[in-house]
Design an enzyme around this catalytic site. Structure first.
Site, short mmCIF file in Angstrom:
data_model
loop_
_atom_site.label_atom_id
_atom_site.label_comp_id
_atom_site.label_asym_id
_atom_site.label_seq_id
_atom_site.Cartn_x
_atom_site.Cartn_y
_atom_site.Cartn_z
N GLY A 39 -20.46 44.05 42.84
CA GLY A 39 -20.96 45.20 42.07
C GLY A 39 -20.48 45.14 40.63
N LYS A 40 -20.38 43.91 40.10
CA LYS A 40 -19.89 43.73 38.73
C LYS A 40 -20.85 44.34 37.71
CE LYS A 40 -19.40 39.21 39.16
NZ LYS A 40 -19.37 39.01 40.61
N THR B 172 -27.38 27.93 45.24
CA THR B 172 -28.55 28.67 44.78
C THR B 172 -29.68 27.72 44.37
OG1 THR B 172 -27.70 28.71 42.52
CG2 THR B 172 -27.13 30.59 43.92
N THR C 184 -31.43 34.71 45.17
CA THR C 184 -32.14 33.94 46.19
C THR C 184 -32.77 34.83 47.26
OG1 THR C 184 -30.13 33.74 47.49
CG2 THR C 184 -30.58 31.96 45.93
N LYS D 27 -22.73 47.03 37.36
CA LYS D 27 -22.52 48.40 36.91
C LYS D 27 -21.23 48.54 36.09
CE LYS D 27 -20.81 52.73 38.59
NZ LYS D 27 -20.69 53.76 39.59
N ASP E 173 -20.92 39.26 44.17
CA ASP E 173 -21.70 40.42 44.62
C ASP E 173 -20.82 41.65 44.89
OD1 ASP E 173 -23.95 38.64 44.71
OD2 ASP E 173 -23.17 37.89 46.60
N GLN F 140 -20.06 35.29 39.67
CA GLN F 140 -19.59 34.87 41.01
C GLN F 140 -18.27 35.59 41.36
OE1 GLN F 140 -20.53 31.78 38.88
NE2 GLN F 140 -22.52 32.51 39.50
N ARG G 167 -26.86 38.58 52.98
CA ARG G 167 -25.43 38.28 52.85
C ARG G 167 -24.72 38.49 54.18
NH1 ARG G 167 -25.46 41.95 47.58
NH2 ARG G 167 -26.42 40.45 46.16
N GLY H 187 -26.51 36.94 39.34
CA GLY H 187 -27.59 37.93 39.31
C GLY H 187 -27.01 39.30 39.06
N HIS H 188 -27.31 39.87 37.91
CA HIS H 188 -26.82 41.21 37.60
C HIS H 188 -27.99 42.15 37.39
CE1 HIS H 188 -22.80 39.49 35.89
NE2 HIS H 188 -22.89 39.41 37.19
N LYS I 42 -18.51 50.51 46.15
CA LYS I 42 -19.29 50.69 47.39
C LYS I 42 -18.51 51.32 48.54
CE LYS I 42 -23.07 47.84 47.62
NZ LYS I 42 -23.84 46.60 47.78
P1 IMP Z 1 -24.05 27.23 43.27
O1 IMP Z 1 -23.26 28.05 42.32
O2 IMP Z 1 -25.53 27.45 43.14
O3 IMP Z 1 -23.68 25.77 43.22
O4 IMP Z 1 -23.70 27.71 44.76
C1 IMP Z 1 -22.43 27.47 45.35
C2 IMP Z 1 -21.99 28.66 46.20
O5 IMP Z 1 -21.76 29.79 45.37
C3 IMP Z 1 -23.02 29.10 47.24
O6 IMP Z 1 -22.31 29.56 48.39
C4 IMP Z 1 -23.71 30.28 46.57
O7 IMP Z 1 -24.26 31.18 47.50
C5 IMP Z 1 -22.54 30.89 45.82
N1 IMP Z 1 -22.95 31.66 44.64
C6 IMP Z 1 -23.35 31.18 43.44
N2 IMP Z 1 -23.61 32.18 42.59
C7 IMP Z 1 -23.36 33.31 43.24
C8 IMP Z 1 -23.41 34.70 42.87
O8 IMP Z 1 -23.72 35.08 41.74
N3 IMP Z 1 -23.06 35.60 43.85
C9 IMP Z 1 -22.66 35.20 45.09
N4 IMP Z 1 -22.59 33.93 45.48
C10 IMP Z 1 -22.93 32.99 44.56
#
Ligand code: IMP
Length: 430
Positions: free
Chosen positions: A15-16, A130, A301, A18, A13, A224, A305, A40-41, A331
């Site tokens: 800010g990738k 997630t 989700t 943009k 998260d 991530q 945060r 999530g982008h 940011k």
């Molecule tokens: P998983 O990838 O769903 O197994 O989640 C494992 C951990 O990675 C959890 O703490 C999630 O909140 C975090 N996580 C997974 N994908 C993202 C993302 O795109 N952004 C931020 N945290 C993420």
């Protein structure tokens, strides 16, 4: 021609979206190399909002090749859904613009169920995932029982693969009190979705190597953040893939020599979603303010945060593990109006000073932050497009960050608008 890897240098998260969009305009090929639809982008192009979680960001730009590499775990039903939504928005997606590596492991409905069952049933094992089945799908990959894209092409092969997977899963499910899997229904579901995935299947390693030889620019789009890396993150509170830049090579099938520039995306403060240690976390009005000003809610989700001050110890470490050549600092405007800012410059563990995050989870949880204070600024930095438009104290903050993380700023982003960017070094420059 340069090939660029973009990685998140914190807990995701950063800010990738943009930055990747900004770079993808300059690239010929955009490749995802890890993760799945847990990412999530959000992209805003000409006022139109596109939400992506599995497809590479380049997909919304015409004339590019988007690639899903073998390092990704792919939910075929999600793929079909995401493609349909984008098509409705007018995005053209064909086998010429999208390729999926044949050796990509699939996320099955049983993976999501298992992920959610573990998270809800047992507080001891809770990671705060997630719930998309990412971990269980990667487990099957390294357990050599995954069903991969290529397996969808032949019924007999698929049946053998499903039987192998279920020998493991049914035993596990019995232990968790879940019903055994309906084998024939699963095979039927997979055969039904197969043509919609196989349409895009390709030997991605070969295509990328040919593109590279032809002098095309490849952008490797990480998802991530490095602190969620399965090896170098805050284990076990991590995702189940390698997130750091080296994964761009193994997650697509191109040699490490193909990577010319690693861009780390770094937010001017720190956030994380889910469980796990967070030394510079703020549970006070300052944390609240960062969350509100920064709109810190998860894209996938919707979770709030956790927020904290900038942690230079962590970013210095992730810049090292990914070999970051320059950062995109994002940011900064969220810090506007704070009278005083703090940066975490070190940790204290049981009375001992540390300049890195220790490996053991209990030690990570016991670290306390050592802060340095810097004066804030009252002016707005939002939308600045040159250094001259930034208040002196904002420049001091950025310079201090560079010094502490031992890595220069290549790009400074001052709003979600793509042109509100100060370019210092073009990652794609030869
Ligand atoms: P998983 O990838 O769903 O197994 O989640 C494992 C951990 O990675 C959890 O703490 C999630 O909140 C975090 N996580 C997974 N994908 C993202 C993302 O795109 N952004 C931020 N945290 C993420």
């Amino acid at each position: 021609m340069a090939n660029v890897v973009v990685v998140g240098a914190q807990w995701g998260d950063e800010g990738k979206g943009k930055i990747v969009d900004w770079l993808s305009e300059r690239a010929d090929v955009i490749a995802r190399f890890q993760g799945g639809h847990n990412a999530g982008h959000t992209l805003v192009i000409d006022g139109k909002v596109y939400k992506l979680s599995l497809l590479p960001s380049g997909i919304v730009r015409g004339g590019k090749l988007s690639v899903i590499g073998n390092g990704v775990v792919l939910d075929p039903w999600h793929l079909v859904k995401e493609i349909a939504i984008l098509r409705e928005q007018g995005v053209e997606i064909t086998p010429e613009t999208l390729m999926v590596a044949e050796n990509t492991p699939l996320i099955l409905p049983i993976h999501g169920e298992l992920d959610r069952a573990r998270e809800s049933g047992n507080a001891v094992a809770k990671i705060g995932t997630t719930g998309r089945g990412i971990g269980p799908a990667y487990e099957d990959k390294v357990g050599r029982r995954a069903i991969r894209v290529a397996d969808l092409a032949d019924r007999a092969t698929l049946e053998t693969r499903v039987d192998r997977a279920l020998a493991h899963h049914d035993a596990l499910r019995r232990g968790l009190g879940l019903p055994e899997v309906d084998r024939d229904a699963l095979i039927a579901q997979l055969l039904e979705i197969a043509p919609s995935v196989l349409e895009y299947a390709a030997p991605v390693w070969k295509v990328l190597n040919e593109k590279r030889k032809a002098g095309k620019r490849i952008l490797f789009e990480g998802a991530q953040g490095s602190l969620l890396d399965i090896d170098f993150g805050t284990y076990p509170f991590v995702t189940s893939s390698n997130v750091i830049a080296g994964q761009a090579a193994t997650g697509t099938g191109i040699g490490p020599g193909a990577i010319d520039f690693v861009l780390g995306i770094v937010k001017a403060y720190t956030t994380r979603v889910g469980e796990g240690p967070f030394t510079a976390e703020l549970n006070d009005a300052d944390g609240q303010r960062l969350g509100e000003r920064g709109h810190e809610f998860g894209t996938v989700t919707g979770r709030k945060r956790r927020c904290g001050w900038f942690d230079a110890v962590l970013v210095r470490q992730t810049c090292a593990t990914s070999g970051v050549n320059g950062i995109a600092f994002t940011k900064l405007d969220v810090l506007d109006g704070f009278e005083t800012l703090k940066i975490c410059v070190g940790y204290e563990l049981d009375g001992v000073a540390l300049d890195y995050l220790p490996t053991a989870a209990d030690q990570q949880a016991r670290c306390t932050p050592v802060y340095e204070e810097l004066p804030g600024w009252s002016e707005s930095t939002e939308g600045a497009r040159s250094w001259a438009e930034l208040p002196a104290n904002a420049i001091k903050y950025v310079r201090r960050v560079e010094e502490l993380i031992q890595c220069p700023v290549a790009l400074l982003s001052t709003s979600p608008e793509r042109d509100d960017t100060i370019l210092v070094t073009d990652p794609f420059a030869d």
